[in-house]
Design a protein around this motif. Structure first.
Motif, short mmCIF file in Angstrom:
data_model
loop_
_atom_site.label_atom_id
_atom_site.label_comp_id
_atom_site.label_asym_id
_atom_site.label_seq_id
_atom_site.Cartn_x
_atom_site.Cartn_y
_atom_site.Cartn_z
N VAL A 42 2.35 -0.90 8.22
CA VAL A 42 3.74 -0.95 8.67
C VAL A 42 4.54 0.04 7.83
O VAL A 42 4.57 -0.04 6.60
CB VAL A 42 4.31 -2.37 8.51
CG1 VAL A 42 5.80 -2.39 8.83
CG2 VAL A 42 3.55 -3.35 9.40
N ALA A 43 5.19 1.01 8.48
CA ALA A 43 5.89 2.06 7.75
C ALA A 43 6.91 2.73 8.65
O ALA A 43 6.92 2.57 9.86
CB ALA A 43 4.91 3.09 7.21
N LYS A 44 7.80 3.52 8.01
CA LYS A 44 8.88 4.17 8.71
C LYS A 44 8.45 5.53 9.28
O LYS A 44 7.55 6.20 8.77
CB LYS A 44 10.07 4.38 7.77
CG LYS A 44 10.79 3.10 7.38
CD LYS A 44 11.54 2.53 8.57
CE LYS A 44 12.40 1.34 8.15
NZ LYS A 44 13.12 0.78 9.32
N TRP A 61 -7.04 3.45 1.47
CA TRP A 61 -5.90 4.00 2.22
C TRP A 61 -4.61 3.74 1.44
O TRP A 61 -4.57 2.90 0.55
CB TRP A 61 -5.81 3.39 3.61
CG TRP A 61 -5.44 1.92 3.63
CD1 TRP A 61 -6.23 0.87 3.28
CD2 TRP A 61 -4.18 1.36 4.04
NE1 TRP A 61 -5.56 -0.32 3.45
CE2 TRP A 61 -4.31 -0.05 3.91
CE3 TRP A 61 -2.98 1.89 4.49
CZ2 TRP A 61 -3.26 -0.92 4.23
CZ3 TRP A 61 -1.95 1.02 4.81
CH2 TRP A 61 -2.09 -0.36 4.69
N LEU A 62 -3.59 4.50 1.78
CA LEU A 62 -2.27 4.30 1.19
C LEU A 62 -1.21 4.98 2.03
O LEU A 62 -1.53 5.79 2.91
CB LEU A 62 -2.20 4.80 -0.25
CG LEU A 62 -2.06 6.30 -0.51
CD1 LEU A 62 -1.66 6.55 -1.96
CD2 LEU A 62 -3.34 7.03 -0.20
N ILE A 63 0.06 4.64 1.77
CA ILE A 63 1.19 5.17 2.54
C ILE A 63 2.14 5.89 1.59
O ILE A 63 2.43 5.42 0.50
CB ILE A 63 1.96 4.03 3.24
CG1 ILE A 63 1.06 3.27 4.21
CG2 ILE A 63 3.19 4.58 3.96
CD1 ILE A 63 1.70 2.00 4.76
N TYR A 98 0.82 -1.21 0.00
CA TYR A 98 0.00 0.00 0.00
C TYR A 98 0.86 1.27 0.00
O TYR A 98 0.39 2.34 0.31
CB TYR A 98 -0.94 -0.02 1.21
CG TYR A 98 -1.83 -1.23 1.20
CD1 TYR A 98 -3.00 -1.25 0.45
CD2 TYR A 98 -1.47 -2.38 1.88
CE1 TYR A 98 -3.81 -2.37 0.41
CE2 TYR A 98 -2.28 -3.52 1.84
CZ TYR A 98 -3.44 -3.50 1.10
OH TYR A 98 -4.24 -4.62 1.05
N THR A 99 2.14 1.12 -0.36
CA THR A 99 3.07 2.24 -0.39
C THR A 99 3.19 2.79 -1.81
O THR A 99 3.36 2.03 -2.76
CB THR A 99 4.45 1.81 0.12
OG1 THR A 99 4.32 1.27 1.44
CG2 THR A 99 5.41 2.98 0.15
N TYR A 100 3.12 4.12 -1.94
CA TYR A 100 3.11 4.75 -3.26
C TYR A 100 4.07 5.93 -3.28
O TYR A 100 4.48 6.45 -2.25
CB TYR A 100 1.70 5.23 -3.62
CG TYR A 100 0.73 4.09 -3.82
CD1 TYR A 100 0.47 3.59 -5.09
CD2 TYR A 100 0.11 3.48 -2.73
CE1 TYR A 100 -0.41 2.54 -5.28
CE2 TYR A 100 -0.75 2.41 -2.91
CZ TYR A 100 -1.01 1.95 -4.18
OH TYR A 100 -1.86 0.90 -4.35
#
Length: 267
Positions: A176-178, A24-26, A5-7
């Motif tokens: 899960v993300a930084k 949703w997105l990251i 889900y990361t863009y």
């Protein structure tokens, strides 16, 4: 762990596709880490103040680790909004001008059970394809499976039915993300903060933006003062809500167009 889900931050078309399909997105590591540390430093005093009020009013248990309305003189709030993070995406989602509905924080503590850990959505009414609100999470620490990365039931923004907890936690994805990343999500999606199983607090900001005619959680222009708004840029006046105020008396109502509380272009 690879997150599907990361863009890329600049791609509005992919934003539209992801928000329609998943809700949703990251965007990875958008906010500079030096600024993140400034925010974290400001949160300490902000939490002490709000915790005192929560305890005084007898709501401390359900509100543990939560901080509301962080737009105050002298803290990070104005700088954060002035960066216009995701401005193009928010405008695209809400189809025009928007205002701040709330700028809040969450400190996810070990053994805490705040309301944000319950399965919920941030729009009480289901509006379907009519988009009135979008949410932003600014990650002030890494989001991991152990420290409470948010659960999102992808695609659930298209249904009015609240999932039972067994279905939700069995099928929901994890954000899960930084640290420094931004999560955008449709306010109709069912989600929940995860539990923090570590001894280190996991911090985040949660901002909501709405179409201008939607009532704010706090009347930010009145809270900050109408005169203070005269020193803000046009972009900040718009986002904070100075262009979408409600007159409180006939004197405020009967004004020339350029002095009206509710300005043109607000929907």
């Amino acid at each position: 762990m690879k997150n599907n889900y990361t863009y890329k931050f600049e791609n509005t078309k992919k934003f539209e596709t992801a928000m329609d399909k998943y809700g949703w997105l990251i965007y990875d590591e958008v906010v500079p880490l030096a600024f993140i540390e400034e925010i974290n430093a400001d949160l300490e005093a902000a939490y002490r103040l709000r915790r005192t009020i929560q305890k005084r009013n007898g709501i401390e248990e359900d509100m543990k680790g939560t901080l509301h309305h962080l737009l105050e003189p002298g803290n990070f709030g104005f700088e954060l909004l002035s960066q216009l993070y995701c401005d193009a995406q928010i405008r695209h989602f809400l189809k025009g001008n928007y205002i701040l509905n709330g700028i809040n924080g969450v400190i996810n503590l070990h053994h805490a059970h705040p309301y944000v850990q319950k399965v919920h959505r941030d729009m009480r009414s289901f509006t379907g394809s009519l988009k009135l609100m979008i949410q932003m999470i600014v990650l002030l620490d890494d989001f991991t499976l152990d420290n409470g990365a948010t659960f999102f039931l992808s695609g659930s923004h298209k249904t009015d039915t609240k999932p039972n907890e067994l279905k939700f936690f069995g099928k929901a994805d994890r954000a899960v993300a930084k640290k420094g990343s931004i999560i955008l999500f449709d306010s109709l999606i069912w989600h929940a903060a995860g539990k923090n199983y570590t001894d280190i607090p996991r911090r985040a900001l949660t901002l909501s933006f709405t179409v201008p005619y939607f009532k704010q959680q706090l009347d930010y222009p009145r809270f900050l003062g109408y005169e203070a708004g005269e020193n803000f840029s046009e972009e900040m006046r718009q986002i904070i809500g100075y262009n979408a105020r409600v007159p409180a008396n006939l004197y405020e109502y009967y004004q020339l167009p350029n002095r009206r509380m509710y300005q043109p272009g607000q929907g």
